[in-house]
Design a protein around this motif. Structure first.
Motif, PDB file in Angstrom:
ATOM      1  N   HIS A  54      22.202 109.829 -14.458  1.00 33.76           N
ATOM      2  CA  HIS A  54      21.816 109.610 -15.853  1.00 33.76           C
ATOM      3  C   HIS A  54      20.306 109.730 -16.027  1.00 33.76           C
ATOM      4  N   ASN A  55      19.704 110.731 -15.382  1.00 31.55           N
ATOM      5  CA  ASN A  55      18.251 110.941 -15.442  1.00 31.55           C
ATOM      6  C   ASN A  55      17.469 109.710 -14.987  1.00 31.55           C
ATOM      7  N   ASP A  56      17.938 109.112 -13.888  1.00 27.35           N
ATOM      8  CA  ASP A  56      17.239 107.974 -13.342  1.00 27.35           C
ATOM      9  C   ASP A  56      16.834 108.268 -11.900  1.00 27.35           C
ATOM     10  N   LEU A  57      15.720 107.690 -11.484  1.00 23.43           N
ATOM     11  CA  LEU A  57      15.179 107.906 -10.158  1.00 23.43           C
ATOM     12  C   LEU A  57      15.186 106.586  -9.398  1.00 23.43           C
ATOM     13  N   TYR A  58      15.778 106.602  -8.219  1.00 22.19           N
ATOM     14  CA  TYR A  58      15.857 105.419  -7.374  1.00 22.19           C
ATOM     15  C   TYR A  58      14.847 105.565  -6.239  1.00 22.19           C
ATOM     16  N   LEU A  59      13.983 104.570  -6.061  1.00 19.16           N
ATOM     17  CA  LEU A  59      12.961 104.561  -5.018  1.00 19.16           C
ATOM     18  C   LEU A  59      13.225 103.404  -4.065  1.00 19.16           C
ATOM     19  N   GLY A  60      13.112 103.686  -2.777  1.00 18.76           N
ATOM     20  CA  GLY A  60      13.358 102.621  -1.812  1.00 18.76           C
ATOM     21  C   GLY A  60      12.988 103.032  -0.410  1.00 18.76           C
ATOM     22  N   THR A  61      13.666 102.420   0.564  1.00 15.72           N
ATOM     23  CA  THR A  61      13.465 102.753   1.968  1.00 15.72           C
ATOM     24  C   THR A  61      14.823 102.965   2.622  1.00 15.72           C
ATOM     25  N   CYS A  62      14.830 103.717   3.704  1.00 13.14           N
ATOM     26  CA  CYS A  62      16.060 103.988   4.442  1.00 13.14           C
ATOM     27  C   CYS A  62      16.431 102.756   5.262  1.00 13.14           C
ATOM     28  N   GLN A  63      17.648 102.295   5.091  1.00 14.34           N
ATOM     29  CA  GLN A  63      18.144 101.125   5.810  1.00 14.34           C
ATOM     30  C   GLN A  63      19.563 101.411   6.297  1.00 14.34           C
ATOM     31  N   GLN A  78      13.491 104.128 -12.308  1.00 15.54           N
ATOM     32  CA  GLN A  78      12.601 104.843 -13.218  1.00 15.54           C
ATOM     33  C   GLN A  78      13.391 105.902 -13.969  1.00 15.54           C
ATOM     34  N   PHE A  79      13.095 106.073 -15.236  1.00 17.84           N
ATOM     35  CA  PHE A  79      13.753 107.081 -16.063  1.00 17.84           C
ATOM     36  C   PHE A  79      13.005 108.399 -15.925  1.00 17.84           C
ATOM     37  N   ILE A  80      13.732 109.487 -15.708  1.00 14.84           N
ATOM     38  CA  ILE A  80      13.138 110.815 -15.595  1.00 14.84           C
ATOM     39  C   ILE A  80      13.215 111.478 -16.965  1.00 14.84           C
ATOM     40  N   GLU A  81      12.069 111.754 -17.552  1.00 13.59           N
ATOM     41  CA  GLU A  81      12.052 112.402 -18.866  1.00 13.59           C
ATOM     42  C   GLU A  81      12.311 113.887 -18.707  1.00 13.59           C
ATOM     43  N   GLN A  82      13.222 114.401 -19.521  1.00 12.07           N
ATOM     44  CA  GLN A  82      13.550 115.823 -19.513  1.00 12.07           C
ATOM     45  C   GLN A  82      12.587 116.556 -20.444  1.00 12.07           C
ATOM     46  N   PRO A  83      12.153 117.758 -20.049  1.00 13.42           N
ATOM     47  CA  PRO A  83      11.306 118.544 -20.955  1.00 13.42           C
ATOM     48  C   PRO A  83      12.043 118.820 -22.263  1.00 13.42           C
ATOM     49  N   GLU A  84      11.283 118.900 -23.346  1.00 10.29           N
ATOM     50  CA  GLU A  84      11.880 119.135 -24.656  1.00 10.29           C
ATOM     51  C   GLU A  84      12.674 120.434 -24.654  1.00 10.29           C
ATOM     52  N   GLY A  85      13.845 120.396 -25.251  1.00  9.01           N
ATOM     53  CA  GLY A  85      14.681 121.580 -25.342  1.00  9.01           C
ATOM     54  C   GLY A  85      15.678 121.726 -24.199  1.00  9.01           C
TER      55      GLY A  85
END
Length: 101
Positions: A54-63, A78-85
């Protein structure tokens, strides 16, 4: 009075047993394949990231989870904004894959 105390003392270990079993079962589900792939070439504790559906970015560490290395989120999503159009990524769920209706 002695009977009530004895019943109360029996209840505590039984309740703890049920809570422990529920906690263990909560961690037996299938792993997120995308999170596993994010750590395919990494080592434990290395930084990782992956995009959700859903245009979301997950940040973490490998476990390690269930004997497999996967990216575990340790920062806010974090939400990833899509370029217009551009059209938002289509995402579907296959809940029946794991027996959910």
């Amino acid at each position: 009075m002695a009977i009530k105390l004895k019943n109360s003392l029996t209840f505590i270990p039984v309740a703890l047993l049920f809570f422990t079993l529920g906690y263990a079962n909560a961690h037996l589900g299938p792993l997120n394949e995308i999170a596993v792939k994010a750590c395919a070439t990494k080592e434990k504790s290395q930084m990782c990231q992956y995009e959700g559906g859903h245009n979301d970015l997950y940040l973490g560490t490998c476990q390690y989870m269930a004997d497999e290395l996967m990216c575990v989120r340790n920062q806010p999503i974090q939400f990833i904004e899509q370029p217009e159009g551009t059209e938002q990524t289509k995402h579907t769920h296959n809940d029946n894959k794991y027996g959910f209706n």
